[in-house]
Design a protein around this motif. Structure first.
Motif, PDB file in Angstrom:
ATOM      1  N   HIS A 150      29.140   7.466 -18.313  1.00 10.76           N
ATOM      2  CA  HIS A 150      27.788   7.306 -17.760  1.00 10.76           C
ATOM      3  C   HIS A 150      27.738   7.493 -16.239  1.00 10.76           C
ATOM      4  N   HIS A 193      25.699  10.320 -14.004  1.00  9.27           N
ATOM      5  CA  HIS A 193      24.748  10.107 -12.897  1.00  9.27           C
ATOM      6  C   HIS A 193      25.055  11.087 -11.762  1.00  9.27           C
ATOM      7  N   GLY A 206      21.534  -0.207 -11.405  1.00  4.57           N
ATOM      8  CA  GLY A 206      21.438  -1.625 -11.721  1.00  4.57           C
ATOM      9  C   GLY A 206      22.809  -2.253 -11.926  1.00  4.57           C
ATOM     10  N   GLY A 207      23.781  -1.445 -12.297  1.00  5.52           N
ATOM     11  CA  GLY A 207      25.110  -1.981 -12.579  1.00  5.52           C
ATOM     12  C   GLY A 207      26.170  -1.565 -11.576  1.00  5.52           C
ATOM     13  N   GLY A 258      20.966  -2.327  -7.148  1.00  9.10           N
ATOM     14  CA  GLY A 258      19.811  -2.445  -8.048  1.00  9.10           C
ATOM     15  C   GLY A 258      19.578  -3.894  -8.458  1.00  9.10           C
ATOM     16  N   ASP A 316      16.324  -6.179  -7.996  1.00  5.31           N
ATOM     17  CA  ASP A 316      15.690  -6.852  -9.135  1.00  5.31           C
ATOM     18  C   ASP A 316      15.648  -8.373  -8.965  1.00  5.31           C
ATOM     19  N   GLY A 336      12.861  -3.302  -8.768  1.00  3.79           N
ATOM     20  CA  GLY A 336      13.130  -2.287  -7.746  1.00  3.79           C
ATOM     21  C   GLY A 336      11.928  -1.387  -7.441  1.00  3.79           C
ATOM     22  N   ASP A 366       9.655  -1.216  -3.900  1.00  2.00           N
ATOM     23  CA  ASP A 366       9.427   0.083  -3.262  1.00  2.00           C
ATOM     24  C   ASP A 366       7.927   0.284  -2.991  1.00  2.00           C
ATOM     25  N   GLY A 401      19.619   4.789 -10.479  1.00  2.00           N
ATOM     26  CA  GLY A 401      18.243   4.296 -10.433  1.00  2.00           C
ATOM     27  C   GLY A 401      17.705   4.021  -9.038  1.00  2.00           C
ATOM     28  N   ASN A 423      14.398   5.193  -4.863  1.00  2.00           N
ATOM     29  CA  ASN A 423      13.729   4.436  -3.800  1.00  2.00           C
ATOM     30  C   ASN A 423      13.304   5.334  -2.637  1.00  2.00           C
ATOM     31  N   THR A 451      16.902   7.436 -12.769  1.00  2.00           N
ATOM     32  CA  THR A 451      17.187   6.362 -13.729  1.00  2.00           C
ATOM     33  C   THR A 451      17.815   6.986 -14.984  1.00  2.00           C
ATOM     34  N   ASP A 452      18.253   6.125 -15.900  1.00  2.00           N
ATOM     35  CA  ASP A 452      19.026   6.619 -17.050  1.00  2.00           C
ATOM     36  C   ASP A 452      18.268   7.666 -17.866  1.00  2.00           C
TER      37      ASP A 452
HETATM   38  O1  KG4 Z   1      20.520   3.975 -13.223  1.00  3.57           O
HETATM   39  P1  KG4 Z   1      19.641   2.934 -13.806  1.00  3.57           P
HETATM   40  O2  KG4 Z   1      18.411   3.399 -14.551  1.00  3.57           O
HETATM   41  O3  KG4 Z   1      20.407   2.018 -14.809  1.00  3.57           O
HETATM   42  C1  KG4 Z   1      21.716   1.599 -14.617  1.00  3.57           C
HETATM   43  O4  KG4 Z   1      22.646   2.395 -14.952  1.00  3.57           O
HETATM   44  O5  KG4 Z   1      21.852   0.473 -14.091  1.00  3.57           O
HETATM   45  O6  KG4 Z   1      19.211   1.968 -12.613  1.00  3.57           O
HETATM   46  C2  KG4 Z   1      18.307   0.924 -12.797  1.00  3.57           C
HETATM   47  C3  KG4 Z   1      18.096   0.215 -11.458  1.00  3.57           C
HETATM   48  C4  KG4 Z   1      17.272  -1.064 -11.570  1.00  3.57           C
HETATM   49  O7  KG4 Z   1      17.955  -2.080 -10.872  1.00  3.57           O
HETATM   50  C5  KG4 Z   1      15.962  -0.700 -10.876  1.00  3.57           C
HETATM   51  O8  KG4 Z   1      15.309  -1.787 -10.267  1.00  3.57           O
HETATM   52  C6  KG4 Z   1      16.434   0.292  -9.849  1.00  3.57           C
HETATM   53  O9  KG4 Z   1      17.400   1.070 -10.541  1.00  3.57           O
HETATM   54  N1  KG4 Z   1      15.343   1.142  -9.343  1.00  3.57           N
HETATM   55  C7  KG4 Z   1      14.876   1.086  -8.080  1.00  3.57           C
HETATM   56  C8  KG4 Z   1      13.796   2.013  -8.003  1.00  3.57           C
HETATM   57  N2  KG4 Z   1      13.661   2.603  -9.236  1.00  3.57           N
HETATM   58  C9  KG4 Z   1      14.617   2.054 -10.048  1.00  3.57           C
HETATM   59  N3  KG4 Z   1      15.253   0.341  -7.036  1.00  3.57           N
HETATM   60  C10 KG4 Z   1      14.596   0.511  -5.881  1.00  3.57           C
HETATM   61  N4  KG4 Z   1      13.551   1.367  -5.727  1.00  3.57           N
HETATM   62  C11 KG4 Z   1      13.129   2.127  -6.752  1.00  3.57           C
HETATM   63  N5  KG4 Z   1      12.108   2.984  -6.587  1.00  3.57           N
END
Ligand code: KG4
Ligand code: ZN
Length: 341
Positions: A113, A117, A144-145, A170, A174, A187, A191, A278, A282, A309-310
């Protein structure tokens, strides 16, 4: 003419069920089913996530095939996210991919994964699309992780040169969002409100972590205590200062991320830089990276929003490059909650 290489990608590592079709590196479809069920709980509930994946996976694959105008018999291989992620969620995508490969007699490709990315930067919107980073480049992977600085030497030769020792960026977004009553995932909401706020309104101390590593858990706690103390003085503190709180915390997180990323650029001497994951959606981070590239005369690669994002498009492009190398796995493959890059 040679037969086209058509890859079906499946992503199910967390709370998004996604399927995508990539043909000769060009994206034909990328369908995503988001899971609304977690909103009420303030975070992803693993058991509910795997159940929702089970419900979503077949309709999502069906839509991806139809939109791409591709038949099952046109597919050269199926690529799926093996890890890292939530085991129950990964199991759904893995099982689906194994069954699909067996029934259609096509090869199976496992995808990491995190690599996916990063490799999202190689998805082509059309055949002439050549806007891609050149190796070696540095990628700031923030999700997020994960929060990692990755030196990308080749498609499958990546080295983590810095990473968080506790929470991911992330998670910081959150959790701070939750502190001021915003719904999960916070997140994107931070933003949004940050755009109307003053990023200098409140200051928070930055962590002192060695070399290229990060830490975000102290910031999350500092933010929580700060808000709690201010509420004691004025119960309406959050309501009155929501935009400024969002702008200030976003500014601090970006500042922390950029400081180490700049150091990594200096140490490696790369000319191309990228962001992924994700948090790369931002707007403040996107602007800061663009600005940094301008100042330092670097090439910045900012992913399209749909690839931040995913999504399964990134899984399919990773699968495509593995297909070209002939890297397949057998039916005995199992998902991995933890998986090094
Ligand atoms: O990559 P992702 O979809 O999932 C993981 O692999 O974790 O990332 C999700 C993270 C969440 O913490 C979400 O709040 C953050 O990405 N995120 C953002 C924004 N869009 C998504 N954080 C800040 N600003 C954003 N616009
Ligand atoms: Zn992710």
């Amino acid at each position: 003419m040679d037969k086209k290489v058509t890859i079906l990608g499946i992503e199910s590592s967390c709370d998004d069920t996604s399927a995508a079709i990539i043909q000769d590196g060009v994206l034909l479809s990328n369908e995503i089913a988001n899971q609304e069920v977690h909103k009420a709980y303030g975070g992803v509930v693993p058991e509910l996530a795997s159940r929702a994946h089970q419900q979503n996976v077949i309709p999502v694959v069906d839509r991806a095939l139809k939109l791409a105008n591709v038949k099952k018999t046109d597919i050269s291989a199926i690529a799926f996210t093996r890890g890292p992620g939530l085991l129950g969620s990964l199991l759904v995508g893995t099982s689906f991919a194994k069954g699909f490969a067996l029934v259609n007699n096509i090869p199976l490709i496992e995808v990491n994964h995190l690599q996916a990315h990063v490799l999202a930067h190689f998805i082509k919107g059309n055949i002439a699309d050549n806007e891609q980073p050149k190796f070696p480049f540095l990628c700031l992977l923030v999700s997020g992780g994960h929060s990692q600085i990755i030196l990308v030497k080749d498609y499958f030769d990546m080295k983590i040169i810095g990473q968080t020792i506790d929470d991911a960026a992330g998670e910081a977004f959150d959790k701070c969002a939750k502190t001021i009553g915003l719904t999960y995932p916070g997140g994107p909401l931070i933003d949004k409100f940050a755009k109307e706020g003053n990023y200098n309104a409140f200051t928070f101390t930055r962590p002192r972590i060695k070399e290229l590593d990060y830490s975000f858990s102290g910031l999350k706690t500092a933010f929580l205590y700060f808000v709690r103390d201010r509420i004691k003085e004025d119960v309406d503190f959050i309501k009155k200062n929501k935009n400024d709180l969002c702008a200030s915390i976003q500014f601090t997180i970006i500042d922390i991320l950029l400081k180490k990323f700049k150091l990594a650029i200096k140490q490696t001497g790369v000319k191309d830089i990228a962001i992924a994951g994700g948090v790369s959606a931002n707007s403040g981070l996107r602007a800061a990276i663009t600005e940094l590239a301008k100042e330092e005369n670097l090439n910045a690669f900012i992913p399209e929003f749909k690839y931040t994002t995913d999504n399964a498009a990134m899984v399919a492009i990773t699968g495509y490059h593995k297909y070209l190398k002939g890297e397949f796995v057998g039916q005995d493959v199992t998902p991995m909650a933890r998986m090094p890059i």
